[in-house]
Design an enzyme around this catalytic site. Structure first.
Site, short mmCIF file in Angstrom:
data_model
loop_
_atom_site.label_atom_id
_atom_site.label_comp_id
_atom_site.label_asym_id
_atom_site.label_seq_id
_atom_site.Cartn_x
_atom_site.Cartn_y
_atom_site.Cartn_z
N HIS A 102 35.33 31.56 22.56
CA HIS A 102 35.40 32.79 21.77
C HIS A 102 36.76 32.96 21.12
CE1 HIS A 102 37.59 35.64 24.56
NE2 HIS A 102 37.09 34.87 25.50
N ASP A 114 43.50 34.34 26.56
CA ASP A 114 42.07 34.70 26.50
C ASP A 114 41.74 35.22 25.11
OD1 ASP A 114 39.48 35.38 27.02
OD2 ASP A 114 39.96 37.16 28.20
N GLU A 148 32.77 38.09 22.18
CA GLU A 148 32.50 37.67 23.58
C GLU A 148 32.88 38.80 24.52
OE1 GLU A 148 33.51 35.81 27.55
OE2 GLU A 148 34.70 37.08 26.24
N GLU A 149 34.00 39.46 24.19
CA GLU A 149 34.52 40.48 25.10
C GLU A 149 33.63 41.72 25.16
OE1 GLU A 149 36.65 39.71 27.12
OE2 GLU A 149 38.16 38.35 26.26
N ASP A 177 37.12 28.59 27.58
CA ASP A 177 37.56 29.99 27.60
C ASP A 177 38.68 30.11 28.62
OD1 ASP A 177 37.82 32.74 27.56
OD2 ASP A 177 35.73 33.18 28.11
N HIS A 266 43.46 40.31 30.00
CA HIS A 266 42.96 41.51 29.32
C HIS A 266 44.03 42.59 29.18
CE1 HIS A 266 38.34 40.71 29.71
NE2 HIS A 266 38.99 39.76 29.07
#
Ligand code: PHE
Ligand code: ZN
Ligand code: ZN
Ligand code: CA
Length: 457
Positions: A102, A114, A148-149, A177, A266
């Protein structure tokens, strides 16, 4: 003896060496993604300008290298997102090998580990493949997923809109990923082991490099899930996210026990400072290894239909399967058929006229060769060396027409001769085989065609 063994040419097997994917170039892609985030409110999240700019960056690089890109947009509750899918324009389209990850970040960070890391690794491997001069046996496809998130939306959208016939051509999907975690582990996942050699290829590579690895059950937490659900073999690599590294993991991999593999997971600190260069380097090299390996894998060849691809090739069913002006396909005994009683008799009018007879045909990309042939008998009331009346043999593909041959009244001698043309160059295309007659205002010429064939081997 070693000397004679190494000198034996028969013992040499040509295997493309695994590439060394440049970590410097991979890091440069991360720097660009960071700049994109910084210029766009600090993130590359769905519906935000930083996401569109990320797509633009990756697409520009792939386009310039000769990959054929397409952008598939879809809507989400946070605005429009898109997948970027790129194909290398060579290799058997019936055997597709896919790699992806992603491209979106979460809303509150730049998403450099990420998943800038996986995106950069796939991108740099794809660019290296383009520059390598390798000739792919299979069709390579790389994907940069959107949203994706927000729940794997891009990869789900891709699979749910892909026609079944195209899904069935995907031999494997490898997901990437997070490969640059600052306190890295070397995890391999594979949620559907049945018939899946990809996981073993991943672990063998780590073993060959002396890098300890572990299996992890990621429970469909990334974009391979939609492929796995359909039954496509999937596997992936991962350097760890929010989970804490255990002391035994720290012993074999180094780093800090009791600390997350990625403490900035994140978070707003997921920047270029949140990357372990060794982990990124290893991940990129492994992606490159898999790309080279799967590009060359032998999935067998889909046998090309042999025999005649043309329907009703000797016209014995009348005009069935052929289109064009009405009249030429006939059993009129004014001219002989070569076999049976029907043939395509073009011309013979002695007045200004145009006639066509045509049939569409798909020449399989998997054919080794393709040959168009037919028998022709020409008689005329014209004389001399001027071509007054002509028959053209053409292949028409949409708006483009190529003329394979032009016959005329000149030299017409009322005997059957077979004509044939190598049309191998038209493999993988759908073309119309067309006969085009033009007669002038007087003195007839009759072009009689029979026993046509478009044969592949
Ligand atoms: N897909 C997760 C994310 O982007 C990260 C992850 C990758 C988790 C691989 C498990 C395995 O947040
Ligand atoms: Zn994430
Ligand atoms: Zn992720
Ligand atoms: Ca016939």
């Amino acid at each position: 003896m070693a000397a004679s063994a190494s000198a034996d040419p028969l013992s040499v097997t040509a295997v493309a060496a695994s590439p060394d994917i440049s970590v410097t170039n991979t890091q440069a892609h991360l720097t660009q993604l960071q700049s994109i985030a910084t210029a766009n409110g600090g993130n590359r999240g769905t519906g935000r300008p930083g996401y569109a700019a990320s797509i633009g960056y990756v697409k520009g690089k792939l386009d310039a290298a000769g990959w054929v890109t397409s952008v598939q947009s879809f809507s989400t509750s946070s605005g429009t997102s898109s997948n970027l899918v790129a194909e290398w324009p060579a290799g058997d389209p019936d055997h597709v090998v896919m790699l992806g990850g992603h491209l979106d970040s979460v809303a509150n960070g730049a998403g450099i580990n990420d998943n800038g890391s996986g995106s950069a690794g796939v991108l740099e491997s794809a660019l290296a493949y383009a520059a390598s001069g390798q000739s792919a046996k299979n069709r390579l496809r790389v994907a940069f997923w959107g949203a994706e998130e927000l729940g794997l939306l891009g990869s789900k959208h891709y699979m749910s809109t892909l026609p079944t016939a195209d899904k069935d051509k995907i031999e494997v999907y490898l997901n990437v990923d997070m490969i640059g975690s600052p306190n890295p582990g070397y995890f391999v996942y594979d949620d559907n082991p049945a018939g899946n050699g990809a996981r073993d290829e991943l672990t063998s590579w780590y073993t060959s490099k002396g890098i300890p690895w572990e299996y992890i059950d990621v429970q469909g937490r990334s974009d391979h899930a939609a492929f796995r659900s359909y039954g496509i073999p999937t596997a992936g690599i991962f350097s760890g996210a929010e989970t804490l590294k255990t002391s035994s993991q720290a012993q074999k991999w180094g780093g800090t026990a009791g600390r997350a593999f990625d403490p900035c997971y994140h978070s707003s600190c997921d920047t270029t400072a949140n990357i372990n260069a060794t982990s990124l380097d290893r991940g990129a090299d492994l992606i490159g290894h898999m790309l080279w390996l799967y590009a060359a894998k032998d999935y067998g060849t889909t046998p090309a239909p042999s025999g005649n691809l043309l329907e009703n090739p000797g016209f014995e069913s009348g005009a069935v399967s052929w289109t064009g002006t009405s009249g030429p396909i006939t059993n009129n005994s004014g001219r002989p058929a070569r076999t049976g009683t029907w043939k395509a008799w073009l011309g013979g009018n002695g007045s200004t006229s145009t006639e066509t007879v045509q049939q569409g045909v798909s020449i399989p990309s998997t054919a080794t060769s393709a040959t168009l042939s037919f028998w022709l008998r020409t008689d005329t009331a014209e004389s001399g060396s001027t071509a007054y009346d002509t028959l053209k043999v053409q292949l028409v593909d949409g708006a483009s027409t190529s003329t394979l041959a032009t016959y005329s009244n000149v030299g017409a001698n009322a005997t059957w001769t077979q004509k044939s043309f190598d049309v191998t160059a038209y493999r993988g295309r759908t073309v119309s085989v067309k006969l085009l007659l033009t007669e002038d205002s007087s003195l007839q010429t009759s072009f009689v065609v029979d026993d046509t064939s478009l044969a592949t081997s």
